[in-house]
Design an enzyme around this catalytic site. Structure first.
Site, short mmCIF file in Angstrom:
data_model
loop_
_atom_site.label_atom_id
_atom_site.label_comp_id
_atom_site.label_asym_id
_atom_site.label_seq_id
_atom_site.Cartn_x
_atom_site.Cartn_y
_atom_site.Cartn_z
N LYS A 52 0.83 -1.21 0.00
CA LYS A 52 0.00 0.00 0.00
C LYS A 52 0.87 1.27 0.00
CE LYS A 52 -3.91 -2.30 2.30
NZ LYS A 52 -4.92 -2.21 3.39
N TYR A 55 -12.39 -1.86 -3.59
CA TYR A 55 -12.90 -2.04 -2.23
C TYR A 55 -14.42 -1.91 -2.15
CZ TYR A 55 -8.28 -2.23 0.00
OH TYR A 55 -7.01 -2.61 0.42
N ASN A 93 -1.97 -0.06 6.98
CA ASN A 93 -1.47 -1.35 7.46
C ASN A 93 -0.61 -2.08 6.43
OD1 ASN A 93 -3.50 -2.07 5.74
ND2 ASN A 93 -4.69 -3.25 7.22
N HIS A 152 -2.12 -5.44 1.46
CA HIS A 152 -3.40 -6.12 1.24
C HIS A 152 -3.13 -7.57 0.87
CE1 HIS A 152 -7.35 -7.08 -0.50
NE2 HIS A 152 -6.68 -7.69 -1.45
N GLU A 183 -9.28 -10.41 -8.02
CA GLU A 183 -8.36 -9.29 -7.74
C GLU A 183 -7.13 -9.34 -8.65
OE1 GLU A 183 -9.69 -8.75 -3.05
OE2 GLU A 183 -7.66 -9.41 -3.52
P1 IDP Z 1 -8.06 -6.77 5.46
O1 IDP Z 1 -7.20 -5.85 4.64
O2 IDP Z 1 -7.31 -7.31 6.67
O3 IDP Z 1 -8.73 -7.86 4.65
P2 IDP Z 1 -10.67 -5.45 5.53
O4 IDP Z 1 -11.65 -5.61 6.64
O5 IDP Z 1 -10.96 -6.15 4.23
O6 IDP Z 1 -9.22 -5.86 6.10
O7 IDP Z 1 -10.52 -3.90 5.26
C1 IDP Z 1 -9.86 -3.41 4.11
C2 IDP Z 1 -8.91 -2.31 4.51
O8 IDP Z 1 -9.68 -1.21 5.02
C3 IDP Z 1 -7.94 -2.64 5.66
O9 IDP Z 1 -6.79 -3.35 5.24
C4 IDP Z 1 -7.60 -1.27 6.20
O10 IDP Z 1 -6.66 -0.59 5.36
C5 IDP Z 1 -8.97 -0.57 6.08
N1 IDP Z 1 -9.76 -0.70 7.30
C6 IDP Z 1 -10.47 -1.79 7.72
N2 IDP Z 1 -11.09 -1.57 8.89
C7 IDP Z 1 -10.79 -0.29 9.22
C8 IDP Z 1 -11.13 0.54 10.34
O11 IDP Z 1 -11.85 0.15 11.26
N3 IDP Z 1 -10.60 1.81 10.34
C9 IDP Z 1 -9.81 2.29 9.34
N4 IDP Z 1 -9.47 1.53 8.27
C10 IDP Z 1 -9.94 0.27 8.22
MG MG Z 2 -10.16 -7.72 3.14
#
Ligand code: IDP
Ligand code: MG
Length: 144
Positions: A10, A50, A113, A116, A127
């Site tokens: 990212k 997304y 984070n 992905h 994807e």
């Molecule tokens: P993942 O990447 O671990 O699969 P997902 O729930 O699919 O997590 O969420 C996609 C992305 O959205 C996350 O990687 C993160 O960057 C962002 N995200 C998810 N939940 C939150 C939140 O509660 N606050 C801010 N960003 C979030």
């Molecule tokens: Mg996800």
């Protein structure tokens, strides 16, 4: 059986000059890179990628973050790639990620984070198709 998964390094990863370190972890963990490119997502592209999260409160911020700089898209192959890659990166929130995972070691927040990873083989195929044409992927038989 060998499986593919889609990873994205990212914008925080690229901006913080962690691309090499994170790629090293991925390669050391046994993933083969079958496709790799630097991409700058547009807002419509990030929204589409997304789309499952469009009703979530963090959706607009996530789209802004994912379009804030360059990313590296990776098509990765390995036995059990989808599950193993999710284990390698750890939980979405780095505070909840296991020690030694990429997110625990490098990520600064739940949004920023680092990486992905696809959450199922079906989504991995979709994807990978989002980022790569067949021509841009190493054929299975050519990758060894
Ligand atoms: P993942 O990447 O671990 O699969 P997902 O729930 O699919 O997590 O969420 C996609 C992305 O959205 C996350 O990687 C993160 O960057 C962002 N995200 C998810 N939940 C939150 C939140 O509660 N606050 C801010 N960003 C979030
Ligand atoms: Mg996800």
């Amino acid at each position: 059986m060998k499986q593919r998964t889609l990873a994205i390094l990212k914008p925080d990863c690229v901006r913080r000059k962690l691309t090499g370190k994170v790629l090293d972890r991925i390669i050391e963990a046994g993933f083969e890179i079958e496709g790799m490119k630097m991409v700058r997502l547009t807002v419509p592209q990030a929204k589409e990628f997304y789309a499952v999260h469009r009703e979530r409160p963090f959706y607009n911020d996530l789209v802004a973050f994912m379009t804030s700089g360059k990313c590296v898209a990776l098509a990765l192959a390995k036995e059990n790639a989808v599950e193993d890659f999710r284990k390698l990166i750890g939980a979405t929130d780095p505070k909840e990620a296991e020690p030694g995972t990429i997110r625990r070691d490098f990520a600064e927040s739940k949004q920023e984070n680092i990486v992905h990873g696809s959450d199922s083989p079906e989504n991995a195929a979709k994807e990978i198709g989002f980022f790569f044409s067949d021509f841009e992927l190493i054929a299975n038989e050519a990758s060894e």
